[in-house]
Enzyme design. Structure first.
Site, PDB file in Angstrom:
ATOM      1  CG  HIS A 233       9.559 -28.466  36.842  1.00 42.28           C
ATOM      2  ND1 HIS A 233       9.373 -29.327  35.785  1.00 42.28           N
ATOM      3  CD2 HIS A 233       8.458 -27.657  36.836  1.00 42.28           C
ATOM      4  CE1 HIS A 233       8.236 -29.063  35.166  1.00 42.28           C
ATOM      5  NE2 HIS A 233       7.659 -28.059  35.784  1.00 42.28           N
TER       6      HIS A 233
HETATM    7  O1  RIB Z   1      10.948 -25.446  33.463  1.00 36.33           O
HETATM    8  C1  RIB Z   1      10.968 -25.561  34.864  1.00 36.33           C
HETATM    9  C2  RIB Z   1      11.961 -24.620  35.456  1.00 36.33           C
HETATM   10  O2  RIB Z   1      11.572 -23.282  35.168  1.00 36.33           O
HETATM   11  C3  RIB Z   1      12.038 -24.682  36.989  1.00 36.33           C
HETATM   12  O3  RIB Z   1      13.344 -24.398  37.400  1.00 36.33           O
HETATM   13  C4  RIB Z   1      11.114 -23.586  37.442  1.00 36.33           C
HETATM   14  O4  RIB Z   1      11.503 -23.025  38.695  1.00 36.33           O
HETATM   15  C5  RIB Z   1      11.312 -22.571  36.362  1.00 36.33           C
HETATM   16  O5  RIB Z   1      12.464 -21.824  36.704  1.00 36.33           O
END
Ligand code: RIB
Ligand code: CA
Length: 307
Positions: A233
């Site tokens: 992500h």
């Molecule tokens: O949805 C993914 C995000 O949420 C990423 O930034 C992960 O670290 C959580 O914070």
């Protein structure tokens, strides 16, 4: 190579992103925010990360809660008891020379039009900085956000059917940031869930720290999704800075749902009918990544992170 500030709720995938960022960009500072873990814990984790990798960048603690929504519990089942897999002693305190909002304002004033902010947690610090000092908005070179979900490639949310975690944790802040007039690139679940690295590929990086902290995330992913791996992500924000040509982008105005069962959903006008809608009237367009060359991106991330 961009001069960047990373705004983070440093949990495990954040650590991969910050490691990737220090290997490919110039990190001027790290600001922390409540999200995966508390702002205090994120500050301690950022200091632990910097000490481990010898990253010389100031850490500034930010918001401990969203603008409106009550803070929810840290997601320990995904990121471990301390947000870093619960596997390293953390001797650091959560005190910082200045707070995140002060650091953001001072840095953008000192380096006008040179610095990109990479936001990989809830957007509370940015909303506070923009509210306190709107004159920094035109001084920001670019804002790259990991957040949101728009339904492309079948990805619509990970905290509800409609909301992605970083937006869901502080929808009011996210809506304010989406309405701000600055170059903004959104890297949503639509593309981040398309770049998955396996536990074996993480082990093959030979980075003990990343390997150790990833274990709890990998175990959760195996139990919850039947996949012993993790989506990159947050790292995909850095990948955008390295290879924006690997992404398919549309440009749309963005709002955030602030009520009802879609609370925290990121919204764009997609109708082919030119239906006038005051909710999007005169809003600046945001670049939204809706496609990615997963093979090329994954190869670049793994090659760069490998020790
Ligand atoms: O949805 C993914 C995000 O949420 C990423 O930034 C992960 O670290 C959580 O914070
Ligand atoms: Ca994050």
């Amino acid at each position: 190579m961009e001069k960047i500030i990373i705004d983070t709720d440093i949990g495990i995938d954040d650590a991969f992103a910050i490691r990737y960022g220090m290997l490919t960009q110039k990190i001027l500072g790290i600001t922390t925010v409540n999200g995966n873990v508390t702002a205090d814990m994120a500050t301690k984790n950022a200091k632990l990360f910097c000490k481990h990798y010898g990253l010389e960048a100031p850490v500034s603690k930010g918001a401990s809660r969203g603008l409106v929504i009550e803070p929810s519990d840290p997601i320990t089942d995904v990121h471990g008891s301390d947000g870093m897999g619960g596997c390293y002693e953390n001797p650091f305190d959560a005190d910082t020379k200045q707070n995140a909002v002060q650091f953001l304002i001072e840095t953008f004033k000192a380096h006008p039009h040179e610095v990109t902010i990479v936001a990989i947690g809830p957007l509370t610090n940015l909303a506070l900085a923009f509210n306190l000092c709107p004159e920094i908005i035109p001084l920001i070179k670019k804002l790259v956000i990991m957040g949101g979900a728009f339904g492309f490639n079948g990805h619509t949310g990970n905290m509800s059917n409609f909301a992605e975690f970083n937006i869901w944790k502080d929808p009011e802040a996210a809506d304010q940031v989406m309405r701000a007039n600055l170059e903004t690139v959104i890297v949503p679940l639509d593309v981040t869930y398309e770049v998955l690295i396996t536990g074996e590929e993480i082990a093959a990086l030979h980075d003990k720290f990343l390997g150790d902290i990833a274990k709890v995330y990998l175990d959760f992913s195996l139990k919850d999704e039947g996949f012993y791996g993790m989506a990159m992500h947050d790292a995909l924000t850095i990948e955008y800075l390295c290879h924006e040509e690997s992404f398919k982008v549309i440009e749309k105005p963005v709002r955030v749902s602030l009520a009802g069962f879609t609370y925290g959903q990121t919204l764009i006008p997609l109708s082919k009918m030119p239906i006038p809608d005051d909710n999007f009237k005169d809003l600046p367009l945001k670049k939204i990544c809706i496609g990615v060359n997963s093979k090329k991106v994954k190869e670049h991330i793994l090659t760069t992170l490998k020790i």
